[in-house]
Write an enzyme that holds these catalytic residues in place. Structure first.
Site, short mmCIF file in Angstrom:
data_model
loop_
_atom_site.label_atom_id
_atom_site.label_comp_id
_atom_site.label_asym_id
_atom_site.label_seq_id
_atom_site.Cartn_x
_atom_site.Cartn_y
_atom_site.Cartn_z
N TRP A 79 3.52 -11.57 0.94
CA TRP A 79 4.30 -11.05 2.07
C TRP A 79 4.68 -9.59 1.83
CZ3 TRP A 79 9.53 -9.41 2.24
CH2 TRP A 79 10.07 -9.22 3.53
N HIS A 80 4.85 -9.23 0.56
CA HIS A 80 5.20 -7.85 0.23
C HIS A 80 4.00 -6.91 0.29
CE1 HIS A 80 8.75 -9.93 -1.45
NE2 HIS A 80 9.38 -8.81 -1.24
N GLY A 81 2.79 -7.44 0.20
CA GLY A 81 1.60 -6.60 0.26
C GLY A 81 0.40 -7.25 -0.40
N TYR A 136 12.58 -1.25 1.11
CA TYR A 136 11.99 -2.32 1.92
C TYR A 136 11.49 -1.84 3.28
CZ TYR A 136 12.10 -6.50 -0.92
OH TYR A 136 11.80 -7.45 -1.86
#
Length: 509
Positions: free
Chosen positions: A357-359, A506
């Site tokens: 989800w972060h990358g 974020y």
């Protein structure tokens, strides 16, 4: 002579890199203008929603420009599907509709977040030569005669947050946990509410929608609490997070082999404090600003480095995301209902997907893997009753707290490093070139940095009652003293402000 008209027109125009961040004067000018008009509409719910929607959409336009259209697209899709789910009498149709919502949202998210990863994977596996094309820029250039770069895909600000938020809405409508929103204005306001739009917390419809229809309420204590949160958030971000980042952390992470293992270790601890103060600082400001407007957002952080286990850590860190992963991923996968082995697998899968989800980078997969494996090991040790992780003994809690903090910091190395190789370089330096003899010289050279870092951890580790006492004292102060305290904080912020404005971490997710 100052040209007011030109200043206003420039403010209304989108300029890349000139978003309305909480740490910029432009945001507080924006918020001041909003409040001036808000005095006429705050107790008229229908008009209030429309009024705040306009300001929220402008806020996102200033942050993302052309990507403003994606927010509108996501809003329209899930508003329509939510109504269709409620109207459908067929269970199969309802499942198909919620699946459509998830599919459309994840396809849009995947295109902007994982296009390069997918294209590289296909090229390597199939021996082809696909290239990435930014179709949104292509269409924008054709329709608006703009000159956006069509060869590069830029991640829209906040897309991961509002995508998860709208998915949770349609799933909750399907599950019967929330009634569909009938008014498109109200739903668009829920999706785009500017304080939490670009970096959370992720807000559930059941928590937020009922507030839209209530009359505005803000007690004297709530005002004091809101002001306290805003000031605390700004101090966290600009005094602690940005100072650590600019003066130490970024330097070491950019070239870990040029620094000793001791410096790499302290940079890791520094980043742990940096990301906490950055992210929780944003959340504090968001909750405070929302409260001033009459809306209550959920708590997102609760002293995470006090955690005595990884399970405890995820009850304290990015709480809205951990709850989202639990309710919409871990439990649907089976949770802990299908045996111990399946539970361990579900924990690992949930955290690996949380990493993605972060990358789409190996370093984020490793970050998620460390947490997933750690959570599974904790569950295994608890099931076998080999250790008592939840012991109330102070010495045991201290030991588990130190272990937990260092495991979290290990994961932060991969999370922050420029790439996987840089992360392994940092670990190599820590374990093979610690540089014990140079510690006094390093401590002297970076004394200011270490003082700020120590101050951050001391405040973070203060007992809950001590923090509540300080907050309560601020809230109880007369208004004149509150404003004087705010002025002092502003003076301090100006002293600590760096030449290079640091965006919230974020924002990139």
């Amino acid at each position: 002579m100052i040209n007011i008209k030109e200043i206003v027109l420039n403010f209304l125009h989108y300029t890349e890199g000139d978003s309305l961040m909480f740490t910029q004067l432009s945001f507080w000018v924006f918020f001041g203008v909003l409040l001036a008009g808000y005095t006429f509409v705050y107790n008229r719910p229908v008009i209030r929603s429309a009024y705040l929607l306009v300001f929220s959409l402008f806020f996102y336009f200033k942050s993302s420009g052309l990507f403003f259209s994606l927010l509108l697209f996501s809003t329209l899709v899930d508003y329509t599907i939510g109504l269709a789910i409620a109207k459908s009498g067929s269970k199969i149709n309802r499942k198909l509709l919620v699946a459509l919502s998830v599919l459309v949202n994840l396809l849009v998210l995947s295109y902007f977040k994982y296009a390069y990863f997918i294209v590289d994977l296909l090229n390597n596996l199939l021996g082809i030569n696909l290239t990435v094309v930014n179709h949104l820029a292509l269409w924008g250039n054709a329709l608006l005669n703009t000159k956006f770069d069509t060869t590069t895909i830029v991640l829209p600000v906040g897309i991961s947050f509002y995508t998860f938020q709208t998915i949770s809405y349609t799933v909750d409508v399907y599950r019967g946990k929330v009634a569909p929103v009938r008014n498109i204005i109200d739903f668009a306001f829920y999706v785009s509410f500017f304080p939490q739009l670009v970096a959370g917390p992720i807000v559930r419809a059941a928590e937020f929608i009922p507030q839209i229809y209530r009359r505005y309420e803000l007690s004297k204590n709530e005002f004091g609490h809101a002001l306290f949160l805003v000031l605390a958030g700004l101090v966290k971000k600009m005094v602690i997070s940005d100072y650590l980042s600019v003066n130490f952390v970024d330097r070491v992470f950019s070239n870990p082999l040029s620094y000793t293992g001791f410096e790499n270790l302290l940079a890791t601890y520094g980043y742990a404090m940096q990301i906490y103060c950055d992210f929780s600082g944003y959340t504090d400001i968001a909750i405070g600003v929302a409260l001033l407007l009459g809306f209550k957002l959920p708590i997102n952080f609760n002293s995470p480095y006090k955690a005595t286990s990884l399970t405890d850590f995820w009850h304290r860190w990015h709480i809205s995301l951990s709850l989202w992963l639990r309710d919409y991923l871990y439990i649907p996968l089976g949770g802990n209902r299908k045996g111990r082995i399946r539970t361990y697998i579900n924990l690992l899968l949930t955290m690996l997907l949380g990493g993605l989800w972060h990358g789409a980078h190996l370093k984020f997969v490793v970050w998620g893997g460390i947490h997933g494996v750690g959570l599974a090991i904790e569950k295994l040790l608890s099931n076998l009753k080999l250790v008592n992780i939840n012991s109330e003994r102070h010495s045991t809690r201290l030991i588990w707290g130190i272990i937990t903090f260092n495991v979290v910091c290990l994961s932060w190395i991969f999370f922050r490093a420029n790439d996987f190789n840089a992360a392994t370089d940092m670990l190599s330096q820590i374990f093979t070139s610690f540089g014990t003899k140079t510690i006094p010289d390093i401590a002297l050279a970076f004394s200011d940095v270490f003082l700020v870092l120590a101050l951050g951890f001391i405040v973070h580790l203060l007992p809950y009652n001590a923090k509540e006492y300080l907050r309560g004292r601020f809230i109880a102060m007369p208004l004149s003293l509150k404003l004087f305290a705010a002025l002092l904080v502003v003076v301090v912020l100006i002293q600590f402000q760096t030449m290079e404005l640091k965006p919230f971490i974020y924002f990139r997710f």
